[in-house]
Design a protein around this motif. Structure first.
Motif, PDB file in Angstrom:
ATOM      1  N   ALA A 261      40.236  44.386  52.090  1.00  0.00           N
ATOM      2  CA  ALA A 261      41.269  45.273  52.638  1.00  0.00           C
ATOM      3  C   ALA A 261      42.302  44.486  53.439  1.00  0.00           C
ATOM      4  O   ALA A 261      43.507  44.734  53.353  1.00  0.00           O
ATOM      5  N   LEU A 262      41.830  43.511  54.203  1.00  0.00           N
ATOM      6  CA  LEU A 262      42.715  42.737  55.078  1.00  0.00           C
ATOM      7  C   LEU A 262      43.442  41.615  54.345  1.00  0.00           C
ATOM      8  O   LEU A 262      44.588  41.284  54.676  1.00  0.00           O
ATOM      9  N   ARG A 263      42.806  41.039  53.315  1.00  0.00           N
ATOM     10  CA  ARG A 263      43.317  39.787  52.753  1.00  0.00           C
ATOM     11  C   ARG A 263      43.806  39.853  51.306  1.00  0.00           C
ATOM     12  O   ARG A 263      44.117  38.812  50.729  1.00  0.00           O
ATOM     13  N   HIS A 264      43.908  41.032  50.697  1.00  0.00           N
ATOM     14  CA  HIS A 264      44.266  41.047  49.280  1.00  0.00           C
ATOM     15  C   HIS A 264      45.715  40.701  49.003  1.00  0.00           C
ATOM     16  O   HIS A 264      46.109  40.555  47.832  1.00  0.00           O
ATOM     17  N   HIS A 265      46.531  40.534  50.043  1.00  0.00           N
ATOM     18  CA  HIS A 265      47.915  40.080  49.849  1.00  0.00           C
ATOM     19  C   HIS A 265      48.112  38.636  50.307  1.00  0.00           C
ATOM     20  O   HIS A 265      49.248  38.164  50.398  1.00  0.00           O
ATOM     21  N   GLU A 266      47.028  37.930  50.589  1.00  0.00           N
ATOM     22  CA  GLU A 266      47.147  36.504  50.882  1.00  0.00           C
ATOM     23  C   GLU A 266      47.359  35.743  49.570  1.00  0.00           C
ATOM     24  O   GLU A 266      46.948  36.201  48.498  1.00  0.00           O
ATOM     25  N   LYS A 267      48.009  34.570  49.655  1.00  0.00           N
ATOM     26  CA  LYS A 267      48.269  33.750  48.471  1.00  0.00           C
ATOM     27  C   LYS A 267      47.695  32.354  48.678  1.00  0.00           C
ATOM     28  O   LYS A 267      47.601  31.868  49.799  1.00  0.00           O
ATOM     29  N   MET A 268      47.364  31.716  47.599  1.00  0.00           N
ATOM     30  CA  MET A 268      46.719  30.409  47.671  1.00  0.00           C
ATOM     31  C   MET A 268      47.594  29.363  48.366  1.00  0.00           C
ATOM     32  O   MET A 268      47.090  28.416  48.968  1.00  0.00           O
TER      33      MET A 268
END
Length: 419
Positions: A261-268
């Motif tokens: 929920a918190l991190r699904h828009h983080e990118k590598m």
């Protein structure tokens, strides 16, 4: 008062608060209830669960004493280890069996009807869940488990059926059905990556709840039919944090679901949000969630954009350097296929065909339905071809853009019976 007892000591009338051991062996969807059914007691004692926690203030004690009327359950007495943060698989409630993740595979045609029913039930359940979340009600993950398990069972029988149907969501139900679609994609991806059953169902739960924070967003922004302004986008970028906060207030929400929920828009490459995490700083589940979330978003009709072709979507995603974990993305392509169901392809013979079903051992040779001749520029009698069969004389030479040909009803072609 909470007490840990051997499963052999459990009797009818006791209030089950928790069970130890793998959740896959638990014979119930939920653990917090009074045990009244002899069949449930037999199932528990045959399950292999070594110990149970009972609450003697809400049910019978080991010595058979009844709870005192004035003795409330003490929240502070509950040790953290009692509640499994993520149940690993549901078992039975009201006679429903737990999902069998080793169930017999089904053909696309066989599973489509069942998957349609699952989709309808899922939509109602998620609308209720999200509606309650918008009203401020805490999320109880245990209530989500029957839905996750039903989705998982369908995906195991045939990975393409429910995932392909979920892509057909309308602009009006996008917010709800996107969560169901990501749940299904996460289950399929987890299986492809070799995760065990507990982790697979945790991935499905995380997918189902990943966008719960959107229920804290203003409706005029969430459902805006056009592009968002910078200020509106800034508001929407807060939904992962809000979702994390909402789930933390709920019951039995796993660490995996919280993290996705918190991190699904983080990118590598560290350009994502909200934490600008990079590479291995992002958990595996969150890296999986990022791929599943984006794929379903760009292949679905949304209030402000028309869906992209599934095969074209994969091609575009592959070009987004630094966005996805390459290993996870490669596994995802194996899940949905190089030519996902519904893709328009051109065959060496000059025929145009729509992809019906994947061949797991030959990703470039799916089952297709040919329906048009590029040579005569005319429709032809439809023909189902298994391009992986030993006698196949045709092959795919590339994908085509349906808009170029003016095809508006490809979805009807791949959903039609293959007989």
């Amino acid at each position: 008062m909470l007490k840990k007892i051997a499963t052999s000591q459990v009797r009818l009338g006791m209030y089950l608060h928790g069970m130890e051991g793998s959740w896959l062996s638990h014979p119930f969807w939920k653990t917090k209830f009074v045990l009244t059914d002899p069949a449930d007691l037999r199932a528990l004692q045959a399950s292999g669960v070594p110990f149970c926690w009972i609450d003697s203030s809400l049910g019978l004690d080991v010595d058979g004493a009844k709870p005192a009327a004035s003795a409330p359950a003490s929240a502070s007495a509950q040790p953290e280890a009692v509640v499994a943060v993520v149940p690993e698989a549901p078992a039975v409630v009201a006679g429903r069996p737990r999902p069998d993740l080793s169930t017999t595979p089904a053909s696309m045609g066989e599973e489509l009807e069942r998957a349609t029913q699952v989709m309808q039930r899922s939509k109602r359940a998620v609308m209720t869940l999200f509606g309650e979340a918008r009203l401020g009600k805490a999320v109880d993950a245990e209530q989500c488990l029957p839905l996750v398990a039903e989705v998982a069972s369908s995906v195991v029988r045939n990975p393409s059926a429910l995932i392909s149907l979920a892509r057909l969501k309308t602009k009006d139900d996008y917010t709800y059905m996107h969560s169901v679609a990501v749940c299904a994609l996460m289950v399929s991806l987890a299986r492809q990556m070799g995760l065990d059953e507990a982790q697979t169902l945790d991935a499905g739960l995380a997918g189902l709840l990943h966008d719960i924070g959107k229920m804290a967003m203003p409706l005029d922004v969430l459902n805006k039919p056009g592009s968002l302004t910078d200020d509106e986008f800034a508001i929407m970028r807060d939904h992962p944090t809000r979702g994390f906060e909402m789930l933390k207030e709920g019951a039995a929400v796993s660490e995996g679901a919280l993290d996705v929920a918190l991190r699904h828009h983080e990118k590598m490459d560290g350009t994502g949000y909200p934490g600008k995490l990079k590479g291995e700083e992002i958990s595996l589940l969150a890296r999986m969630g990022a791929v599943c979330d984006v794929y379903d978003a760009i292949t679905s009709n949304r209030p402000y954009k028309t869906a992209w072709d599934p095969a074209a979507s994969l091609a575009r995603m592959a070009q987004w350097a630094g966005h996805f974990d390459p290993r996870v993305f490669q596994a995802f392509v194996k899940c949905v296929g190089i030519y996902p169901v519904g893709t328009l392809v051109k065959l060496q013979s000059g025929k145009l065909a729509v992809v019906l079903e994947q061949n797991a051992t030959a990703l470039t040779a799916p089952r297709v339905r040919a329906f048009y001749s590029t040579k005569s520029q005319m429709p032809i009698p439809t023909q189902v071809l298994d391009l992986s069969s030993p006698g196949a004389s045709d092959r795919i030479i590339g994908r085509e853009d349906p808009a170029t040909w003016g095809f508006q009803k490809l979805d009807e072609l791949w959903q039609a019976p293959a007989g």
